[in-house]
Design a protein around this motif. Structure first.
Motif, mmCIF file in Angstrom:
data_model
loop_
_atom_site.group_PDB
_atom_site.id
_atom_site.type_symbol
_atom_site.label_atom_id
_atom_site.label_comp_id
_atom_site.label_asym_id
_atom_site.label_seq_id
_atom_site.Cartn_x
_atom_site.Cartn_y
_atom_site.Cartn_z
ATOM 1 N N TYR A 111 0.861 -1.184 0.000
ATOM 2 C CA TYR A 111 0.000 0.000 0.000
ATOM 3 C C TYR A 111 0.899 1.236 0.000
ATOM 4 C CZ TYR A 111 -3.886 -3.074 1.330
ATOM 5 O OH TYR A 111 -4.847 -4.068 1.366
ATOM 6 N N CYS A 112 0.716 2.106 -0.999
ATOM 7 C CA CYS A 112 1.601 3.252 -1.178
ATOM 8 C C CYS A 112 0.877 4.566 -0.911
ATOM 9 C CB CYS A 112 2.149 3.271 -2.601
ATOM 10 S SG CYS A 112 3.134 1.811 -3.026
ATOM 11 N N PHE A 113 1.475 5.393 -0.062
ATOM 12 C CA PHE A 113 0.902 6.681 0.322
ATOM 13 C C PHE A 113 1.721 7.804 -0.323
ATOM 14 C CE2 PHE A 113 -0.277 3.648 3.491
ATOM 15 C CZ PHE A 113 -1.526 4.032 3.966
ATOM 16 N N PRO A 114 1.094 8.673 -1.121
ATOM 17 C CA PRO A 114 1.841 9.710 -1.851
ATOM 18 C C PRO A 114 2.284 10.871 -0.978
ATOM 19 C CG PRO A 114 -0.505 9.946 -2.273
ATOM 20 C CD PRO A 114 -0.345 8.687 -1.450
ATOM 21 N N HIS A 115 3.257 11.617 -1.496
ATOM 22 C CA HIS A 115 3.724 12.832 -0.822
ATOM 23 C C HIS A 115 2.653 13.918 -0.914
ATOM 24 C CE1 HIS A 115 4.838 13.266 -5.105
ATOM 25 N NE2 HIS A 115 4.588 14.555 -4.913
ATOM 26 N N ALA A 174 -6.798 3.476 7.646
ATOM 27 C CA ALA A 174 -6.563 2.235 8.377
ATOM 28 C C ALA A 174 -7.783 1.319 8.305
ATOM 29 C CB ALA A 174 -6.216 2.544 9.833
ATOM 30 N N ALA A 175 -8.970 1.902 8.431
ATOM 31 C CA ALA A 175 -10.191 1.103 8.352
ATOM 32 C C ALA A 175 -10.344 0.473 6.974
ATOM 33 C CB ALA A 175 -11.407 1.973 8.672
ATOM 34 N N ALA A 176 -10.006 1.243 5.923
ATOM 35 C CA ALA A 176 -10.117 0.720 4.563
ATOM 36 C C ALA A 176 -9.131 -0.420 4.331
ATOM 37 C CB ALA A 176 -9.881 1.842 3.555
ATOM 38 N N ALA A 216 -7.453 -6.582 4.126
ATOM 39 C CA ALA A 216 -6.209 -7.268 4.517
ATOM 40 C C ALA A 216 -6.425 -8.784 4.507
ATOM 41 C CB ALA A 216 -5.759 -6.793 5.887
ATOM 42 N N ASP A 217 -6.273 -9.387 3.334
ATOM 43 C CA ASP A 217 -6.473 -10.825 3.195
ATOM 44 C C ASP A 217 -5.189 -11.546 2.781
ATOM 45 O OD1 ASP A 217 -6.248 -9.849 0.660
ATOM 46 O OD2 ASP A 217 -8.078 -10.789 -0.120
ATOM 47 N N ARG A 218 -4.040 -10.828 2.858
ATOM 48 C CA ARG A 218 -2.752 -11.412 2.501
ATOM 49 C C ARG A 218 -1.655 -10.538 3.112
ATOM 50 N NH1 ARG A 218 -3.923 -10.957 -3.661
ATOM 51 N NH2 ARG A 218 -5.959 -11.323 -2.712
ATOM 52 N N LEU A 241 -3.101 -6.324 13.137
ATOM 53 C CA LEU A 241 -3.445 -7.176 11.996
ATOM 54 C C LEU A 241 -2.302 -8.147 11.704
ATOM 55 C CD1 LEU A 241 -5.052 -4.612 9.509
ATOM 56 C CD2 LEU A 241 -6.211 -6.235 11.004
ATOM 57 N N PRO A 242 -2.575 -9.443 11.668
ATOM 58 C CA PRO A 242 -1.489 -10.423 11.479
ATOM 59 C C PRO A 242 -0.810 -10.343 10.128
ATOM 60 C CG PRO A 242 -3.644 -11.481 11.335
ATOM 61 C CD PRO A 242 -3.899 -10.090 11.825
ATOM 62 N N ASP A 243 -1.479 -9.802 9.121
ATOM 63 C CA ASP A 243 -0.881 -9.740 7.788
ATOM 64 C C ASP A 243 -0.042 -8.481 7.563
ATOM 65 O OD1 ASP A 243 -1.682 -12.173 6.670
ATOM 66 O OD2 ASP A 243 -3.682 -11.406 6.244
ATOM 67 N N PHE A 244 -0.025 -7.571 8.519
ATOM 68 C CA PHE A 244 0.804 -6.371 8.405
ATOM 69 C C PHE A 244 2.234 -6.749 8.762
ATOM 70 C CE2 PHE A 244 1.926 -2.069 10.494
ATOM 71 C CZ PHE A 244 2.610 -1.676 9.368
ATOM 72 N N ARG A 245 3.175 -6.601 7.781
ATOM 73 C CA ARG A 245 4.509 -7.151 7.975
ATOM 74 C C ARG A 245 5.635 -6.133 8.012
ATOM 75 N NH1 ARG A 245 3.611 -12.615 6.852
ATOM 76 N NH2 ARG A 245 1.473 -12.978 7.510
ATOM 77 N N HIS A 246 5.466 -4.921 7.441
ATOM 78 C CA HIS A 246 6.616 -4.018 7.351
ATOM 79 C C HIS A 246 6.135 -2.603 7.040
ATOM 80 C CE1 HIS A 246 11.117 -4.531 6.933
ATOM 81 N NE2 HIS A 246 10.980 -3.234 6.634
ATOM 82 N N LEU A 247 6.842 -1.621 7.585
ATOM 83 C CA LEU A 247 6.630 -0.215 7.251
ATOM 84 C C LEU A 247 7.902 0.317 6.594
ATOM 85 C CD1 LEU A 247 5.209 2.591 7.385
ATOM 86 C CD2 LEU A 247 6.218 2.840 9.689
#
Length: 261
Positions: free
Chosen positions: A21-25, A74-76, A81-83, A107-113
């Motif tokens: 998921y990419c957040f723009p400047h 975050a809610a969206a 979040a299915d992977r 969330l268990p599928d959240f792996r890295h920032l």
């Protein structure tokens, strides 16, 4: 995901096992991230986060502050979040991705920032951003030019500025009004990537990131300035691919190390 207005993606190609998921400047076009899909190949799907009031959602009312925007984003993400997934944000997008990470940490599928082009949240907003947010018209355009990223034709054309800069101004105002609040460190690994010639982000500004992470964040320095990836998305995708690949192998994400320079 196909029905969510929050996300822009390339629906072509095979189903991929992970997402980024990419957040723009500030003022950035979320669609610009979609060109990264070619470099990512089948390792992960690039998903651009499109806030209300931006891009195809231009008719919607924009969020008024960072917490509101983070809560809604975050809610969206939680609904889709299915992977395994990674959050990537650049500059203002990195602040937003950080605040989203705080809200979806369970969330268990959240792996890295991956936070790009951004000093530690506890140091924000910087005095330069606050000062720029107070300016109008040409003075604002010139102040924002310090960060780079504005095409020369926009800087030279007042008509284009009137069309394109309101979103940039709104995002700068949102960052200028940001209030950092201490919280528990993130459990996921954190990677920081910045341009060696970025006039806005320096080594000292990255030090306090360590307080936001359970483990020491990994730092990468890429050739270039604040927008070091302009014209060379590999400066980011070469980092992202090993992160998502490691999730399906024996090595944990936190141990991945790539030299960018």
């Amino acid at each position: 995901m196909t029905s969510s207005p929050w996300f822009l993606r390339d629906a072509q190609g095979p189903e991929r096992a992970a997402r980024v998921y990419c957040f723009p400047h500030a003022g950035g076009n979320p669609r610009s991230f979609l060109s990264w899909q070619h470099d990512m190949g089948d390792d992960a799907e690039i998903v651009a986060v499109c806030p209300p009031g931006r891009g195809p959602r231009y008719k919607e009312t924009a969020a008024v502050d960072v917490p509101e925007l983070a809560e809604r984003a975050a809610a969206a993400i939680a609904e889709t979040a299915d992977r395994p997934f990674v959050l990537f944000g650049h500059s203002f997008g990195a602040v937003l991705a950080f605040e989203v990470a705080r809200r979806i940490g369970a969330l268990p599928d959240f792996r890295h920032l991956v936070a790009s082009g951004c000093s530690a949240p506890s140091l924000l907003p910087t005095r330069r951003v606050v000062a720029a947010a107070r300016l109008e018209g040409r003075a604002f355009t010139e102040a924002v030019g310090f960060f780079g990223g504005l095409p020369p034709e926009v800087v030279a054309d007042e008509a284009l500025q009137e069309l394109l800069l309101p979103h940039l101004k709104a995002d700068f105002s949102m960052v200028a009004g940001y209030t950092y609040r201490p919280a528990a460190p993130l459990d996921v690994p954190v990677t920081l990537v910045n341009g060696v010639d970025d006039p806005h982000v320096k080594e000292a500004g990255l030090e306090p990131w360590a307080r936001e992470c359970a483990g020491e964040p990994v730092r990468h320095w890429a050739e270039g300035g604040h927008f070091y990836f302009d014209g060379r998305p590999g400066a980011v995708t070469d980092l992202l691919r090993p992160l998502v690949r490691a999730e399906h192998g024996a090595n944990p994400l936190a141990r991945t190390h790539i030299e960018v320079i």
